[in-house]
Design a protein around this motif. Sequence first.
Motif, PDB file in Angstrom:
ATOM      1  N   VAL A   2       1.032  -1.004   0.083  1.00  0.00           N
ATOM      2  CA  VAL A   2      -0.110  -0.072  -0.091  1.00  0.00           C
ATOM      3  C   VAL A   2       1.229   0.842   0.481  1.00  0.00           C
ATOM      4  O   VAL A   2       0.084   2.303  -0.973  1.00  0.00           O
ATOM      5  CB  VAL A   2      -0.747   0.710   1.390  1.00  0.00           C
ATOM      6  CG1 VAL A   2      -1.653   1.170   1.465  1.00  0.00           C
ATOM      7  CG2 VAL A   2      -1.948  -1.315   1.416  1.00  0.00           C
ATOM      8  N   GLU A   3       2.254   0.995   0.878  1.00  0.00           N
ATOM      9  CA  GLU A   3       2.736   2.897   1.305  1.00  0.00           C
ATOM     10  C   GLU A   3       4.268   2.280   1.116  1.00  0.00           C
ATOM     11  O   GLU A   3       4.289   1.170   2.033  1.00  0.00           O
ATOM     12  CB  GLU A   3       2.666   3.362   2.063  1.00  0.00           C
ATOM     13  CG  GLU A   3       3.276   4.246   2.899  1.00  0.00           C
ATOM     14  CD  GLU A   3       2.708   5.419   3.630  1.00  0.00           C
ATOM     15  OE1 GLU A   3       2.885   6.025   3.761  1.00  0.00           O
ATOM     16  OE2 GLU A   3       1.337   5.335   4.264  1.00  0.00           O
ATOM     17  N   LYS A  60      -0.145   2.234  -3.659  1.00  0.00           N
ATOM     18  CA  LYS A  60      -0.852   2.812  -3.965  1.00  0.00           C
ATOM     19  C   LYS A  60      -0.133   3.633  -3.764  1.00  0.00           C
ATOM     20  O   LYS A  60      -0.991   4.982  -4.475  1.00  0.00           O
ATOM     21  CB  LYS A  60      -1.752   2.505  -2.869  1.00  0.00           C
ATOM     22  CG  LYS A  60      -2.678   1.315  -3.401  1.00  0.00           C
ATOM     23  CD  LYS A  60      -4.263   1.114  -2.481  1.00  0.00           C
ATOM     24  CE  LYS A  60      -4.590  -0.163  -2.970  1.00  0.00           C
ATOM     25  NZ  LYS A  60      -5.480  -0.608  -1.951  1.00  0.00           N
ATOM     26  N   ASN A  61       0.489   4.366  -2.470  1.00  0.00           N
ATOM     27  CA  ASN A  61       1.266   5.363  -2.170  1.00  0.00           C
ATOM     28  C   ASN A  61       2.166   5.637  -2.456  1.00  0.00           C
ATOM     29  O   ASN A  61       3.197   4.610  -1.654  1.00  0.00           O
ATOM     30  CB  ASN A  61       0.603   6.203  -0.702  1.00  0.00           C
ATOM     31  CG  ASN A  61      -0.797   6.046  -0.332  1.00  0.00           C
ATOM     32  OD1 ASN A  61      -1.647   6.597  -1.455  1.00  0.00           O
ATOM     33  ND2 ASN A  61      -1.007   5.999   0.827  1.00  0.00           N
ATOM     34  N   ASN A 107      -1.795   0.757 -10.147  1.00  0.00           N
ATOM     35  CA  ASN A 107      -2.230   1.667  -8.593  1.00  0.00           C
ATOM     36  C   ASN A 107      -1.674   3.240  -8.069  1.00  0.00           C
ATOM     37  O   ASN A 107      -2.802   2.734  -7.193  1.00  0.00           O
ATOM     38  CB  ASN A 107      -2.098  -0.217  -7.421  1.00  0.00           C
ATOM     39  CG  ASN A 107      -2.831  -1.245  -8.357  1.00  0.00           C
ATOM     40  OD1 ASN A 107      -3.988  -0.419  -8.203  1.00  0.00           O
ATOM     41  ND2 ASN A 107      -2.644  -1.730  -7.647  1.00  0.00           N
ATOM     42  N   SER A 138      -1.978   6.040  -6.746  1.00  0.00           N
ATOM     43  CA  SER A 138      -2.575   7.476  -6.540  1.00  0.00           C
ATOM     44  C   SER A 138      -2.214   8.689  -5.781  1.00  0.00           C
ATOM     45  O   SER A 138      -2.122   9.719  -5.742  1.00  0.00           O
ATOM     46  CB  SER A 138      -3.739   7.123  -5.229  1.00  0.00           C
ATOM     47  OG  SER A 138      -4.526   7.931  -5.773  1.00  0.00           O
TER      48      SER A 138
END
Length: 445
Positions: free
Chosen positions: A264-265, A302-303, A328, A330
């Motif tokens: 995710v990060e 994502k980040n 993905n 963003s």
Amino acid sequence: MDEDGDKRVRTKRSGDEVDWVRDLPESLLCHVLLNLPTKDVVKNSILSTKWRNLWRYVPGLDLDGLDFTEYNTFVSFVDKFLSFNMESYINKFKLSFYCNLGDEETDNAHMARWINAVVKRKVQHLDLAWGTVEIPPILYRSESLVSLKLCCVVLPNPEFVSLPCVKVMVLDLVKFANDLALEMLISGCLVLESLTLCRSHNDNVKVLRVSSQSLLSFTYYGPNTMRPEYDELVVEIDAPKLEYLKLSHRLTASFIIKNLSSLVEAYIDIEFNFCFGKKFDPKNLPKREMIRNFLVGISGVKNMAIAACTLEVIYDYSRCEPLPLFRNLSLLSVEFYIHKWEILPIFLESCPNLKSLAVRSNTSRREGTSIISAPRCLLSSLEYVKIETPLRGEALEMKLVSYLLENSPILKKLTLSLDDYSRKKVECELLTIPRRSSSCQVIVL
């Protein structure tokens, strides 16, 4: 105080104030005191006769050697604490002592005695910072340990590791017997969720393998001194549930990524050892393959935050092979050297769904990478941009602003700050830059 509040702190008959703390159950008091350093718990023992010996029953020890004038007094205090309630559990055992006044053999004997005692008493949280002391092997077989934080200690070669409850592990400047010792320690923590590793220059680990089916967060800081053998340092990560990744070391030569589909990060500040005069070599096919696999491995994030040195390596690689798509991604935060800002669009082309971009420029003039001008694509998904470095009105800065405003058709807001000295000049120049998005707001701080 209002009338109701006054009734709460005074008895009806005598009007005396009620000591609510004194009347708390002993078990609850011990729980409260567990969150304080032991020196403060002992100080509080003078508050009432009930508290005089209460510190002995708190299920935890939190001591800093700097609070003791003598080494032997420190050792004696730890021994005395562990001699009380020898059948009770210990929730927390935290010791910090960097100035070893005893000899190595004596220190090791003390630590072996204490670790054996707390492991038998089902310790849950162990936090040790003690220069070069060796941790006894019994630690590898603790069935109760939930968090393990070690700093500057030595971990022996394990025959077997079983830490079934450890969820958090922090290893700061720890020395290991060899590569396998660290690998076994990580894989032996069956429910490990968070791992932070800050490496020492002499930790004896050339290939760091992080293999965990449960790991959610991994933070890596490489050794902080330069040595010839860093050309061979490898970090290999196999963690299918990993959500947060931070890699910070420019001298580690190779990062091998496997099974990071849940990422995710990510914070990436690495250079694959292309530093101190070493340059990216397009003819080095194994190195190119490693970089390609690394980028593919993190491409589902994502980040992400990227350091300037990492962005340069990505640009050098992109001149040999196309970058993977970060579909993905963003939110992106990126740093770059301002005289090489044209590196940025090359990477943004591989982020087709980017919505928010934060940029920060570095004014130092780092040489090495030469920039080849190329057509700039539309930033078709970008909605928010923040330029975090105050603008001084220099030509390169304004070219970056122009690029962002002229190539972002759905941009909603561009936020920037200005240097006070050149504020009026920049504000006037901003008015002359065409904007592709008719609804874009430019916010000046």
